[in-house]
Write an enzyme that holds these catalytic residues in place. Sequence first.
Site, PDB file in Angstrom:
ATOM      1  CG  HIS A  15      -6.140   1.878   5.021  1.00  0.00           C
ATOM      2  ND1 HIS A  15      -5.677   3.049   5.876  1.00  0.00           N
ATOM      3  CD2 HIS A  15      -5.187   1.246   4.952  1.00  0.00           C
ATOM      4  CE1 HIS A  15      -4.381   2.644   6.169  1.00  0.00           C
ATOM      5  NE2 HIS A  15      -3.995   1.849   5.761  1.00  0.00           N
ATOM      6  N   GLY A  17       1.873   2.602  10.682  1.00  0.00           N
ATOM      7  CA  GLY A  17       2.818   3.811  10.398  1.00  0.00           C
ATOM      8  C   GLY A  17       3.459   4.247  11.683  1.00  0.00           C
ATOM      9  CD  GLU A  65      -3.378   5.626   6.646  1.00  0.00           C
ATOM     10  OE1 GLU A  65      -3.338   5.732   5.230  1.00  0.00           O
ATOM     11  OE2 GLU A  65      -2.279   5.400   7.207  1.00  0.00           O
ATOM     12  CG  ASN A  69      -1.786   1.155   1.406  1.00  0.00           C
ATOM     13  OD1 ASN A  69      -1.949   2.076   0.336  1.00  0.00           O
ATOM     14  ND2 ASN A  69      -2.297   1.495   2.441  1.00  0.00           N
ATOM     15  CB  SER A  72       4.857  -1.295  12.073  1.00  0.00           C
ATOM     16  OG  SER A  72       4.331   0.275  12.273  1.00  0.00           O
ATOM     17  CD  GLU A 132      -3.974  -2.249   7.284  1.00  0.00           C
ATOM     18  OE1 GLU A 132      -2.726  -2.551   7.103  1.00  0.00           O
ATOM     19  OE2 GLU A 132      -4.397  -1.341   7.264  1.00  0.00           O
ATOM     20  CE  LYS A 179       0.298   3.818   4.963  1.00  0.00           C
ATOM     21  NZ  LYS A 179      -0.228   4.005   6.268  1.00  0.00           N
TER      22      LYS A 179
HETATM   23  C1  PEP Z   1      -0.968   0.493   5.908  1.00  0.00           C
HETATM   24  O1  PEP Z   1      -0.887   1.166   5.021  1.00  0.00           O
HETATM   25  O2  PEP Z   1      -2.014  -0.293   5.846  1.00  0.00           O
HETATM   26  C2  PEP Z   1       0.221   0.041   6.961  1.00  0.00           C
HETATM   27  C3  PEP Z   1      -0.151  -1.145   7.576  1.00  0.00           C
HETATM   28  O3  PEP Z   1       1.211   0.680   6.884  1.00  0.00           O
HETATM   29  P1  PEP Z   1       2.454   0.645   7.695  1.00  0.00           P
HETATM   30  O4  PEP Z   1       3.061  -0.764   7.289  1.00  0.00           O
HETATM   31  O5  PEP Z   1       3.417   1.801   7.229  1.00  0.00           O
HETATM   32  O6  PEP Z   1       2.366   0.555   9.132  1.00  0.00           O
END
Ligand code: PEP
Length: 243
Positions: free
Chosen positions: A85, A163, A87, A4, A202, A157, A6
């Site tokens: 997601h 992040g 976000e 992803n 992460s 998640e 983003k």
């Molecule tokens: C994500 O974008 O869904 C995500 C888990 O980001 P990261 O791996 O940076 O935590």
Amino acid sequence: MAANWKMFGAAAQLQVFADALQLDDRVDAVWFPPALYLGAAVAVAPQGLACGVQDIGTSASGAHTGDIAAEMVADVGGSWAIVGHSERRMLHNEGDDLVGTKTAAALRGGLNPIVCVGETAAERDAGHEKIVVQRQLEAVLDRIDHGQLASISIGYEPVWAIGTGVTASPEQAQEMHEFVRQLLSEADAQMAAEIRIVYGGSVKPGNAAQLFAQKDIDGGLVGGASLDAADFTAIINAAAQAR
Ligand code: PEP
């Protein structure tokens, strides 16, 4: 394994990433660049790297300025969509009902949705992580034909791990993945055993192997580390070793 990006990356980075990435045929890999770059990503993606979008609209066409239909994603060669997601849920106020409707829209358009669920830090601190994830998942199950379950994946998640550099421990993640699979089995036991439940939050080359070694963790949804082809390749390798 899902990358992803983003709202990161640039047109010039697509070819560089595609050239540097090393896939493994034991691991399905999907690339989610910003939607504007989807067609270009499809054009440069190596054999075995599917492409998708990070969000979709709910309608197939119409007066929905700014939205992208699942059918249009498929039309330019995309085959996956992330829905729900955190976000999108937080920055765009997307609620459980809308996430369920978007999941149905993705299926209608012939895409494979990755449905994201996960609790915030405050919800976990209050001991509500399972209540939240159950609510999020049931809103989706209520809006799709359970015969379509084979086409969906779930991304667990935890919001506090996205992040932040703070990863859920393998045990915390496994407990939640097992819970998700158990909820899915109430809809369709056979399908629940086969549905992919991927972990996001992460994931890095250094923690991927431990996470993927867990019984109910079937892969990863990778944000930051997926922008670096070497890191994403290392994470794909970790998934391949876990199989
Ligand atoms: C994500 O974008 O869904 C995500 C888990 O980001 P990261 O791996 O940076 O935590």
